[in-house]
Design an enzyme around this catalytic site. Structure first.
Site, PDB file in Angstrom:
ATOM      1  N   ARG A  62       0.577  -1.145   0.125  1.00  0.00           N
ATOM      2  CA  ARG A  62      -0.018   0.054  -0.076  1.00  0.00           C
ATOM      3  C   ARG A  62       0.770   1.228  -0.108  1.00  0.00           C
ATOM      4  NH1 ARG A  62      -2.202   3.758   3.588  1.00  0.00           N
ATOM      5  NH2 ARG A  62      -4.463   4.375   3.218  1.00  0.00           N
ATOM      6  N   SER A 131     -12.748  -3.497  -0.357  1.00  0.00           N
ATOM      7  CA  SER A 131     -13.223  -2.852   0.933  1.00  0.00           C
ATOM      8  C   SER A 131     -14.527  -2.682   1.105  1.00  0.00           C
ATOM      9  CB  SER A 131     -12.267  -1.549   1.143  1.00  0.00           C
ATOM     10  OG  SER A 131     -10.925  -1.792   1.161  1.00  0.00           O
ATOM     11  N   LYS A 161      -6.048   5.632   9.101  1.00  0.00           N
ATOM     12  CA  LYS A 161      -7.318   6.425   8.437  1.00  0.00           C
ATOM     13  C   LYS A 161      -8.286   6.830   9.786  1.00  0.00           C
ATOM     14  CE  LYS A 161      -7.830   3.865   4.177  1.00  0.00           C
ATOM     15  NZ  LYS A 161      -8.587   3.265   3.153  1.00  0.00           N
TER      16      LYS A 161
END
Length: 231
Positions: A62, A131, A161
């Site tokens: 990521r 997701s 997040k």
């Protein structure tokens, strides 16, 4: 791209042996490590290597870097690191990058395309995750489009997040009806792993809990032990 499954049920890469694909041997279970944002490629490899040694289930690359050369260098290096550990490499968001390095799969967020398009690009053996945040409806659509696993969260406050909506662990129980492996993500610490596992999580996805630790390898062992014997 093919995978074989040993008698305990975990995956072993077999690209050069022509064996059955990973998708035919779900579910895989355990720790799903997601890489940190790290512009220094050598430093990234130094921290990821010891975590790979611990027996994780999956590794996801990521990176939000806008430098395509950096992303290509890091993704390809991680793929080569994963091979001797028999750990599938998943690319976050970027179908084109996954195709370019022949990664084992891709993970898609809400703005990253649908599983059907990814399957067309990456082939029938690719592992495609989606997701679903806190939405059973999104999970249902993802399954209908050919997703291989569904990710829910954040379940706890997450430094990765911080604005993410908090999901209820009951989502995992409800999502079992889709018959796909379920990944839990978001602020997960070893002490709350069992709550998510018992609610139905097959994979515990972790970012900061690994890479912000003083010893990421020890942190990985702690998460794996908290998950318990997945077989």
């Amino acid at each position: 791209m093919g995978f074989a499954c040993d008698t305990k049920g975990d995956f072993r890469t077999s690209r050069y042996r022509g064996e059955a694909s990973m998708r035919s041997h779900w579910p895989v279970r355990g720790l799903y490590a997601i890489t940190p944002e790290e512009p220094d490629t050598r430093r990234l490899f130094r921290v990821v290597g010891p975590v790979l040694d611990q027996g994780i289930a999956l590794l996801q690359y990521r990176s939000k870097s806008t430098d395509p050369n950096l992303r290509l260098e890091q993704a390809l290096g991680l793929k080569l690191m994963c091979l001797p550990h028999d750990v599938p490499l998943i690319i976050n968001d970027d179908i084109a990058l996954a195709r370019e390095i022949q990664a084992d799969g891709v993970h898609l967020g809400k703005d990253d395309g649908n599983p059907g398009a990814a399957r067309d690009e990456l082939g029938r053996d690719a592992l495609i995750g989606v997701s679903c945040y806190a939405s059973i409806e999104r999970a249902q659509v993802a399954k209908s489009q050919g997703a291989d696993y569904l990710a829910f969260g954040a379940f706890f406050s997450s430094p990765t997040k911080p604005q993410a909506a908090v999901a209820d662990p009951r989502l995992l129980h409800d999502a079992k009806r889709f018959g796909l492996p379920l990944a839990a993500i978001g602020g997960i610490q070893p002490h709350n792993v069992s709550t998510l596992r018992d609610a139905g999580a097959d994979l515990i996805a972790v970012v900061s809990g690994l890479w912000d630790a003083r010893d990421p390898a020890q942190a990985a062992r702690t998460y794996i032990a908290a998950f318990g014997d997945p077989y």
